[in-house]
Design an enzyme around this catalytic site. Structure first.
Site, mmCIF file in Angstrom:
data_model
loop_
_atom_site.group_PDB
_atom_site.id
_atom_site.type_symbol
_atom_site.label_atom_id
_atom_site.label_comp_id
_atom_site.label_asym_id
_atom_site.label_seq_id
_atom_site.Cartn_x
_atom_site.Cartn_y
_atom_site.Cartn_z
ATOM 1 N N ASN A 100 0.896 -1.340 0.031
ATOM 2 C CA ASN A 100 -0.079 -0.037 0.121
ATOM 3 C C ASN A 100 1.044 1.235 -0.039
ATOM 4 O OD1 ASN A 100 -1.941 -2.003 0.338
ATOM 5 N ND2 ASN A 100 -2.288 -1.656 2.443
ATOM 6 N N HIS A 117 5.811 -0.422 -2.805
ATOM 7 C CA HIS A 117 5.096 0.381 -4.112
ATOM 8 C C HIS A 117 5.138 1.812 -3.793
ATOM 9 C CE1 HIS A 117 2.794 -3.619 -5.188
ATOM 10 N NE2 HIS A 117 4.170 -3.768 -5.675
ATOM 11 N N CYS A 128 16.171 14.841 -11.707
ATOM 12 C CA CYS A 128 17.164 14.783 -10.909
ATOM 13 C C CYS A 128 16.851 13.910 -9.520
ATOM 14 C CB CYS A 128 17.753 16.057 -10.311
ATOM 15 S SG CYS A 128 16.458 17.137 -9.332
ATOM 16 N N CYS A 155 15.477 21.599 -10.188
ATOM 17 C CA CYS A 155 15.867 21.784 -11.811
ATOM 18 C C CYS A 155 14.627 22.337 -12.689
ATOM 19 C CB CYS A 155 16.337 20.453 -12.252
ATOM 20 S SG CYS A 155 15.104 19.141 -12.374
ATOM 21 N N THR A 193 -4.626 -9.127 0.485
ATOM 22 C CA THR A 193 -4.139 -8.924 -0.805
ATOM 23 C C THR A 193 -4.643 -9.770 -1.674
ATOM 24 O OG1 THR A 193 -2.194 -8.856 -2.015
ATOM 25 C CG2 THR A 193 -2.119 -9.906 -0.244
ATOM 26 N N ALA A 236 -10.525 -7.552 7.479
ATOM 27 C CA ALA A 236 -9.200 -7.390 8.250
ATOM 28 C C ALA A 236 -9.559 -6.632 9.752
ATOM 29 C CB ALA A 236 -8.509 -6.257 7.264
HETATM 30 P P1 OAD Z 1 -6.361 -6.010 -4.943
HETATM 31 O O1 OAD Z 1 -7.406 -4.843 -5.185
HETATM 32 O O2 OAD Z 1 -5.879 -6.675 -5.957
HETATM 33 O O3 OAD Z 1 -6.954 -6.806 -3.796
HETATM 34 C C1 OAD Z 1 -7.668 -6.488 -2.456
HETATM 35 C C2 OAD Z 1 -7.757 -7.707 -1.806
HETATM 36 O O4 OAD Z 1 -8.457 -7.301 -0.516
HETATM 37 C C3 OAD Z 1 -8.866 -8.857 -2.310
HETATM 38 O O5 OAD Z 1 -8.025 -9.918 -2.105
HETATM 39 C C4 OAD Z 1 -10.117 -8.549 -1.665
HETATM 40 O O6 OAD Z 1 -10.720 -9.762 -1.315
HETATM 41 C C5 OAD Z 1 -9.528 -8.189 -0.133
HETATM 42 N N1 OAD Z 1 -10.305 -7.506 0.616
HETATM 43 C C6 OAD Z 1 -11.387 -6.386 0.589
HETATM 44 N N2 OAD Z 1 -12.080 -6.006 1.536
HETATM 45 C C7 OAD Z 1 -11.277 -6.583 2.378
HETATM 46 C C8 OAD Z 1 -11.406 -6.262 3.897
HETATM 47 N N3 OAD Z 1 -12.389 -5.502 4.462
HETATM 48 N N4 OAD Z 1 -10.457 -7.038 4.627
HETATM 49 C C9 OAD Z 1 -9.680 -7.909 4.131
HETATM 50 N N5 OAD Z 1 -9.388 -7.993 2.836
HETATM 51 C C10 OAD Z 1 -10.309 -7.269 2.071
HETATM 52 O O7 OAD Z 1 -4.990 -4.996 -3.917
HETATM 53 P P2 OAD Z 1 -3.752 -5.658 -3.817
HETATM 54 O O8 OAD Z 1 -3.533 -6.917 -3.607
HETATM 55 O O9 OAD Z 1 -3.239 -4.708 -2.654
HETATM 56 O O10 OAD Z 1 0.043 -1.842 -7.295
HETATM 57 O O11 OAD Z 1 -3.139 -5.138 -4.963
HETATM 58 C C11 OAD Z 1 -1.582 -5.347 -5.268
HETATM 59 C C12 OAD Z 1 -1.065 -4.051 -6.306
HETATM 60 O O12 OAD Z 1 -1.838 -4.088 -7.515
HETATM 61 C C13 OAD Z 1 -1.369 -2.875 -5.560
HETATM 62 O O13 OAD Z 1 -0.232 -2.484 -4.683
HETATM 63 C C14 OAD Z 1 -1.368 -1.986 -6.676
HETATM 64 C C15 OAD Z 1 -2.089 -2.470 -7.736
HETATM 65 O O14 OAD Z 1 -2.167 -2.494 -9.027
HETATM 66 C C16 OAD Z 1 0.695 -0.698 -7.725
HETATM 67 O O15 OAD Z 1 0.202 0.277 -7.418
HETATM 68 C C17 OAD Z 1 1.999 -1.108 -8.003
HETATM 69 ZN ZN ZN Z 2 14.735 18.059 -10.473
#
Ligand code: OAD
Ligand code: ZN
EC number: 2.3.1.286
Length: 262
Positions: A100, A117, A128, A155, A193, A236
């Site tokens: 996050n 991230h 720069c 810059c 996640t 969560a």
């Molecule tokens: P996702 O949106 O892919 O997944 C969110 C997860 O949270 C899912 O598995 C849901 O089931 C779960 N979820 C939803 N509500 C919840 C709750 N109240 N309690 C617990 N879990 C819950 O998000 P990420 O796995 O974080 O990358 O995504 C990974 C990356 O993809 C991010 O860091 C971002 C995105 O593109 C970048 O920005 C580089």
């Molecule tokens: Zn700069």
């Protein structure tokens, strides 16, 4: 039952770490990416979160990021972030590795935090080495209200969000630290996640391969669930409070046992 079991495993762990994703912040009002109302269901990441998109249309990309900054600036850590910080204070969780960018772990009091991230409140220069944390410099409000494209005070080049976009490598030092922690952890607590974005999603797999155990909290199954030793199908906040109670019950029980033996 599941939370008790997870609490017991954590309380006995020698080196437990946590690995978190957008789901841990959902109850704080921060949208996730891949759920029904997730960002990537409504916006195209290739138009907003890639270096090409930024080159093509920096204004659009900055509008998107400023919108998210505003939204996240209003969000507060929820009981899951707080329970996790509490577990660190108790000496049980040694580090939190997060995907996050929302800063909510830090706000909750987590100290050993690895942001794979980036962080949405940081900006950096496209030419720069200039970097700025807008929360720390006190310039967030001014930054968010300005209509102009943000420029580097050193810059004059364009500033960009200090986050990882699709197709970009993760910050080397954070990634190395994360993998090192994962290889020595005996337990990883995975929270909210989807476990589909690599290399971050390797973290729980590395723990597992080194003989560690995986505890997962997610209302839905994820890419990590197949290797989870304990899967807690809850949001969560509820799951983490349950685990915290489980840890306390185990330690309390052990304490009184100990006293009885004396
Ligand atoms: P996702 O949106 O892919 O997944 C969110 C997860 O949270 C899912 O598995 C849901 O089931 C779960 N979820 C939803 N509500 C919840 C709750 N109240 N309690 C617990 N879990 C819950 O998000 P990420 O796995 O974080 O990358 O995504 C990974 C990356 O993809 C991010 O860091 C971002 C995105 O593109 C970048 O920005 C580089
Ligand atoms: Zn700069």
């Amino acid at each position: 039952m599941l939370c008790e079991e997870a609490g017991r495993i954590l309380a006995k762990a020698k080196f437990a770490i946590a690995f978190t994703g957008a789901g841990i912040s959902a109850e704080s009002g921060v949208p996730t990416f891949r759920d029904a109302n997730g960002l990537w269901r409504n916006y195209k990441p290739e138009e907003l979160a890639t270096p090409e998109a930024f080159r093509r249309n920096p204004k659009l990309v900055w509008e998107f990021y400023k919108w998210r900054m505003r939204l996240i600036a209003k969000a507060r850590p929820n009981r899951a972030h707080l329970a996790l910080a509490r577990l660190e204070k108790m000496g049980i969780i040694k580090a939190v590795i997060t995907q996050n960018v929302d800063d909510l772990h830090r706000e909750a009091g987590t100290e050993n935090l690895i942001e794979l991230h980036g962080n949405i409140f940081r900006v950096r220069c496209t030419s720069c080495a200039y970097r700025e944390n807008l929360k720390e410099s006190g310039r967030l409000e001014e930054f968010l209200t300005s209509e102009d494209l943000p420029r580097c005070p050193r810059c004059g080049s364009l500033l960009r969000p200090d986050v990882v976009w699709f197709g970009e490598p993760l910050p080397q030092d954070a990634l190395e630290r994360a993998f090192e922690l994962a290889s020595k952890a005996d337990v990883v607590l995975v929270i909210g996640t989807s476990g589909v974005v690599y290399p971050a999603a390797y973290i729980p797999y590395v723990v597992k391969e080194h003989g560690g155990r995986v505890i997962e909290i997610n209302p839905k199954r994820s890419g990590i669930t197949p290797i989870a030793d304990v899967f807690i199908p809850k949001p969560a906040g509820e799951g983490m409070e349950g685990i915290l109670r489980g840890v306390e019950a185990f330690l309390g029980g052990k304490g009184s046992d100990h006293q009885r033996r004396k």
